[in-house]
Scaffold this motif. Structure first.
Motif, PDB file in Angstrom:
ATOM      1  N   HIS A 139      -6.587   4.078 -11.597  1.00  0.00           N
ATOM      2  CA  HIS A 139      -7.496   3.611 -10.551  1.00  0.00           C
ATOM      3  C   HIS A 139      -6.918   3.932  -9.172  1.00  0.00           C
ATOM      4  N   PRO A 140      -6.819   5.208  -8.804  1.00  0.00           N
ATOM      5  CA  PRO A 140      -6.149   5.545  -7.544  1.00  0.00           C
ATOM      6  C   PRO A 140      -6.861   4.997  -6.302  1.00  0.00           C
ATOM      7  N   TRP A 141      -8.176   5.013  -6.290  1.00  0.00           N
ATOM      8  CA  TRP A 141      -8.885   4.552  -5.091  1.00  0.00           C
ATOM      9  C   TRP A 141      -8.773   3.042  -4.924  1.00  0.00           C
ATOM     10  N   LYS A 142      -8.786   2.319  -6.018  1.00  0.00           N
ATOM     11  CA  LYS A 142      -8.579   0.867  -5.920  1.00  0.00           C
ATOM     12  C   LYS A 142      -7.181   0.575  -5.388  1.00  0.00           C
ATOM     13  N   ALA A 143      -6.195   1.330  -5.861  1.00  0.00           N
ATOM     14  CA  ALA A 143      -4.818   1.126  -5.411  1.00  0.00           C
ATOM     15  C   ALA A 143      -4.690   1.426  -3.921  1.00  0.00           C
ATOM     16  N   ILE A 144      -5.336   2.485  -3.468  1.00  0.00           N
ATOM     17  CA  ILE A 144      -5.307   2.825  -2.041  1.00  0.00           C
ATOM     18  C   ILE A 144      -5.974   1.725  -1.227  1.00  0.00           C
ATOM     19  N   GLY A 145      -7.104   1.219  -1.719  1.00  0.00           N
ATOM     20  CA  GLY A 145      -7.803   0.142  -1.030  1.00  0.00           C
ATOM     21  C   GLY A 145      -6.963  -1.125  -0.948  1.00  0.00           C
ATOM     22  N   MET A 146      -6.305  -1.473  -2.058  1.00  0.00           N
ATOM     23  CA  MET A 146      -5.455  -2.664  -2.052  1.00  0.00           C
ATOM     24  C   MET A 146      -4.273  -2.487  -1.100  1.00  0.00           C
ATOM     25  N   ALA A 147      -3.684  -1.307  -1.088  1.00  0.00           N
ATOM     26  CA  ALA A 147      -2.558  -1.047  -0.193  1.00  0.00           C
ATOM     27  C   ALA A 147      -3.004  -1.124   1.264  1.00  0.00           C
ATOM     28  N   ALA A 148      -4.178  -0.583   1.559  1.00  0.00           N
ATOM     29  CA  ALA A 148      -4.699  -0.643   2.928  1.00  0.00           C
ATOM     30  C   ALA A 148      -4.983  -2.091   3.330  1.00  0.00           C
ATOM     31  N   ALA A 149      -5.593  -2.865   2.437  1.00  0.00           N
ATOM     32  CA  ALA A 149      -5.885  -4.271   2.735  1.00  0.00           C
ATOM     33  C   ALA A 149      -4.595  -5.061   2.959  1.00  0.00           C
ATOM     34  N   LEU A 150      -3.599  -4.814   2.129  1.00  0.00           N
ATOM     35  CA  LEU A 150      -2.317  -5.488   2.287  1.00  0.00           C
ATOM     36  C   LEU A 150      -1.668  -5.102   3.612  1.00  0.00           C
ATOM     37  N   GLY A 151      -1.718  -3.825   3.943  1.00  0.00           N
ATOM     38  CA  GLY A 151      -1.155  -3.357   5.213  1.00  0.00           C
ATOM     39  C   GLY A 151      -1.865  -3.981   6.408  1.00  0.00           C
ATOM     40  N   LEU A 152      -3.187  -4.107   6.321  1.00  0.00           N
ATOM     41  CA  LEU A 152      -3.965  -4.725   7.392  1.00  0.00           C
ATOM     42  C   LEU A 152      -3.579  -6.202   7.531  1.00  0.00           C
ATOM     43  N   ALA A 153      -3.482  -6.902   6.410  1.00  0.00           N
ATOM     44  CA  ALA A 153      -3.117  -8.319   6.441  1.00  0.00           C
ATOM     45  C   ALA A 153      -1.729  -8.520   7.043  1.00  0.00           C
ATOM     46  N   VAL A 154      -0.766  -7.712   6.635  1.00  0.00           N
ATOM     47  CA  VAL A 154       0.587  -7.820   7.182  1.00  0.00           C
ATOM     48  C   VAL A 154       0.564  -7.501   8.676  1.00  0.00           C
ATOM     49  N   GLY A 155      -0.177  -6.482   9.081  1.00  0.00           N
ATOM     50  CA  GLY A 155      -0.284  -6.138  10.499  1.00  0.00           C
ATOM     51  C   GLY A 155      -0.882  -7.267  11.320  1.00  0.00           C
ATOM     52  N   LEU A 156      -1.919  -7.918  10.785  1.00  0.00           N
ATOM     53  CA  LEU A 156      -2.524  -9.047  11.496  1.00  0.00           C
ATOM     54  C   LEU A 156      -1.541 -10.217  11.614  1.00  0.00           C
ATOM     55  N   LEU A 157      -0.803 -10.489  10.548  1.00  0.00           N
ATOM     56  CA  LEU A 157       0.177 -11.577  10.594  1.00  0.00           C
ATOM     57  C   LEU A 157       1.295 -11.283  11.604  1.00  0.00           C
ATOM     58  N   ILE A 158       1.747 -10.054  11.639  1.00  0.00           N
ATOM     59  CA  ILE A 158       2.794  -9.680  12.581  1.00  0.00           C
ATOM     60  C   ILE A 158       2.263  -9.783  13.997  1.00  0.00           C
ATOM     61  N   ASN A 159       1.052  -9.300  14.228  1.00  0.00           N
ATOM     62  CA  ASN A 159       0.448  -9.341  15.561  1.00  0.00           C
ATOM     63  C   ASN A 159       0.224 -10.788  16.001  1.00  0.00           C
ATOM     64  N   ARG A 160      -0.164 -11.639  15.081  1.00  0.00           N
ATOM     65  CA  ARG A 160      -0.456 -13.052  15.381  1.00  0.00           C
ATOM     66  C   ARG A 160       0.826 -13.794  15.772  1.00  0.00           C
ATOM     67  N   SER A 161       1.944 -13.426  15.175  1.00  0.00           N
ATOM     68  CA  SER A 161       3.188 -14.137  15.427  1.00  0.00           C
ATOM     69  C   SER A 161       3.810 -13.786  16.787  1.00  0.00           C
ATOM     70  N   ARG A 162       3.319 -12.790  17.446  1.00  0.00           N
ATOM     71  CA  ARG A 162       3.888 -12.384  18.754  1.00  0.00           C
ATOM     72  C   ARG A 162       3.346 -13.222  19.866  1.00  0.00           C
TER      73      ARG A 162
END
Length: 100
Positions: free
Chosen positions: A77-100
């Motif tokens: 399921h390569p596209w699902k994996a890419i989607g999950m990785a992108a969603a995880l990256g977005l979530a981590v980016g939002l958390l990092i941005n929020r903590s500043r």
């Protein structure tokens, strides 16, 4: 079937406790009794080391199985994996941005 990680941890802790008790008794004893208690304590410590190795082997075996399952899923399921990785990256980016 191999023992669970928790069972092996419990076994190691129990063997170490017994070995500690024997070695404390040996310290309070003298002569042949002390030597025998020390031998038994050392034997128990060797058993604990063997059980600890079993624990390590079990953890490595499970880690390899998890890695293989993940690899299989990504290949199936390569596209699902890419989607999950992108969603995880977005979530981590939002958390990092929020903590500043």
């Amino acid at each position: 079937m191999t023992k669970s990680v928790q069972e092996i941890k419990s076994d190691v802790a129990l063997v170490i406790d017994h070995a500690e008790d024997l070695l404390k008794q040996a310290a309070a004893s003298s002569g042949e009794q002390a030597a025998e208690l020390q031998r038994r304590g050392m034997k128990l410590l060797r058993q604990a080391a063997e059980k600890a190795q079993d624990l390590q082997d079990a953890v490595v075996e499970r880690s390899k199985a998890a890695a293989q399952a993940t690899d299989d899923y990504v290949h199936d399921h390569p596209w699902k994996a890419i989607g999950m990785a992108a969603a995880l990256g977005l979530a981590v980016g939002l958390l990092i941005n929020r903590s500043r």
